[in-house]
Design an enzyme around this catalytic site. Structure first.
Site, mmCIF file in Angstrom:
data_model
loop_
_atom_site.group_PDB
_atom_site.id
_atom_site.type_symbol
_atom_site.label_atom_id
_atom_site.label_comp_id
_atom_site.label_asym_id
_atom_site.label_seq_id
_atom_site.Cartn_x
_atom_site.Cartn_y
_atom_site.Cartn_z
ATOM 1 N N ASN A 11 0.866 -1.182 0.000
ATOM 2 C CA ASN A 11 0.000 0.000 0.000
ATOM 3 C C ASN A 11 0.901 1.230 0.000
ATOM 4 O OD1 ASN A 11 -1.853 2.003 0.355
ATOM 5 N ND2 ASN A 11 -2.422 1.439 2.451
ATOM 6 N N TRP A 12 1.036 1.818 -1.171
ATOM 7 C CA TRP A 12 1.944 2.973 -1.295
ATOM 8 C C TRP A 12 1.351 4.247 -0.689
ATOM 9 C CZ3 TRP A 12 4.151 2.767 -7.014
ATOM 10 C CH2 TRP A 12 4.981 1.641 -7.136
ATOM 11 N N LYS A 13 0.070 4.189 -0.340
ATOM 12 C CA LYS A 13 -0.612 5.379 0.176
ATOM 13 C C LYS A 13 -0.428 6.542 -0.817
ATOM 14 C CE LYS A 13 -0.232 3.364 4.723
ATOM 15 N NZ LYS A 13 -0.102 3.504 6.159
ATOM 16 N N HIS A 97 -9.631 1.370 4.606
ATOM 17 C CA HIS A 97 -8.359 1.610 5.298
ATOM 18 C C HIS A 97 -8.574 2.595 6.446
ATOM 19 C CE1 HIS A 97 -4.259 2.727 6.208
ATOM 20 N NE2 HIS A 97 -3.903 1.610 5.621
ATOM 21 N N GLU A 167 -5.382 -4.549 10.549
ATOM 22 C CA GLU A 167 -4.410 -3.471 10.743
ATOM 23 C C GLU A 167 -4.760 -2.673 11.999
ATOM 24 O OE1 GLU A 167 -2.180 -2.465 6.881
ATOM 25 O OE2 GLU A 167 -3.872 -1.112 7.044
ATOM 26 N N GLY A 173 2.593 2.575 10.966
ATOM 27 C CA GLY A 173 3.512 3.694 10.768
ATOM 28 C C GLY A 173 4.587 3.824 11.830
ATOM 29 N N GLY A 235 2.887 -0.892 4.348
ATOM 30 C CA GLY A 235 2.904 0.529 4.041
ATOM 31 C C GLY A 235 4.307 1.021 3.738
HETATM 32 P P1 13P Z 1 2.914 0.711 7.713
HETATM 33 O O1 13P Z 1 3.460 -0.558 7.108
HETATM 34 O O2 13P Z 1 3.603 1.939 7.237
HETATM 35 O O3 13P Z 1 2.811 0.602 9.213
HETATM 36 O O4 13P Z 1 1.430 0.873 7.176
HETATM 37 C C1 13P Z 1 0.536 -0.155 7.348
HETATM 38 C C2 13P Z 1 -0.639 0.179 6.531
HETATM 39 O O5 13P Z 1 -1.426 1.045 6.872
HETATM 40 C C3 13P Z 1 -0.791 -0.524 5.252
HETATM 41 O O6 13P Z 1 -2.059 -0.350 4.734
#
Ligand code: 13P
Length: 254
Positions: A11-13, A97, A167, A173, A235
């Protein structure tokens, strides 16, 4: 998304900022994925990069979207429909999400989106997770209600197209040391399966569960070994081509 294999979803956001950077990251990820036969790798880039990647995936990487609207067509400025996503080669859409739920998305909206996605013939990656944990275990009740509401509109006949991403917000994060431990993930995965079985019977138990929240090369192996999960939703470590390739290799060897 091929079930039976480990599922690793990036998930590159809202990253990276340019198509050139996105292309380089995608190609590096494709290289790593092509060497891992026992892993199914999906990349969920921001919407503007999706059609660029549909020409580059070469059957090695599955394309996922970070969201989808709950219907096709109509006066919905700025939204993207399941039909459009399918047309450009997306095979799975993420819905619910926590970063979207935190702003405006209710369980009901997420449920409508999930049902619209599977009705279109796509798979759906439904994100769930508690905000915080308390010593009394009340968060289990919160999680149960969230799962029930989030799946309220999803029809049983589409369950084979559903994947769950667990999650927990408190683990997202962070550094891998602050991620959920394998035992916490295992316990929660068992709980999620139980709620799904209450809702859908035996079929509910077959829905693959991914874990997401500060997964990196350091903790990926232990989580896969002892977490009772089918893979990861990743992420920030998916933006680092080397770290992500390393995670793919760990999953391939697990
Ligand atoms: P991180 O891997 O940065 O903790 O993010 C997790 C996430 O929200 C993936 O959708």
């Amino acid at each position: 998304m091929k079930k039976g294999k480990k599922l690793i979803v990036a998930n590159w956001k809202m990253n990276p900022g340019t198509a050139a950077e996105a292309r380089a990251l995608f190609l590096a990820t494709r290289r790593a994925a092509s060497e891992a036969r026992r892993v199914s790798v999906t990349v969920c880039p921001p919407f503007p990069f999706l059609s660029l990647f549909s020409r580059l995936s070469n059957g090695v990487i599955s394309l996922g979207s970070q969201d989808a609207f709950w219907r096709n067509g109509g006066p919905h400025t700025g939204e993207v429909s399941p039909e459009m996503l399918k047309d450009i080669g997306v095979t799975i859409s993420m819905v619910g999400h926590s970063e979207r739920r935190a702003r405006w998305e209710t369980d009901d909206i997420v449920s409508r989106k999930a049902q619209a996605v599977v009705r279109e013939g796509l798979s759906v990656l439904v994100c769930i997770g508690e905000r915080a944990r308390d010593e009394n275990g009340d968060f289990f009740g919160v999680l149960r209600e969230q799962i029930k509401a989030t799946f309220s509109k999803v029809q049983r006949r589409f369950l084979s197209d559903v994947v769950i991403a667990y999650e927990p917000l408190w683990a997202i994060g962070k550094n891998w040391r602050d991620s959920a431990s394998p035992s916490v993930v295992r316990e929660t995965a068992i709980f999620i399966r139980k709620v799904m079985a209450d809702m859908f019977g035996d079929e509910g138990v077959t829905v693959p569960i991914l874990y997401g929240g500060s997964v990196g090369p350091e903790n990926a192996g232990a989580l896969l070994r002892d977490g009772d999960i089918a893979g990861f939703l990743i992420g920030h470590e998916s933006l680092d081509a080397e770290a992500f390739a390393w995670i793919i290799r760990i999953a391939n060897d697990a």
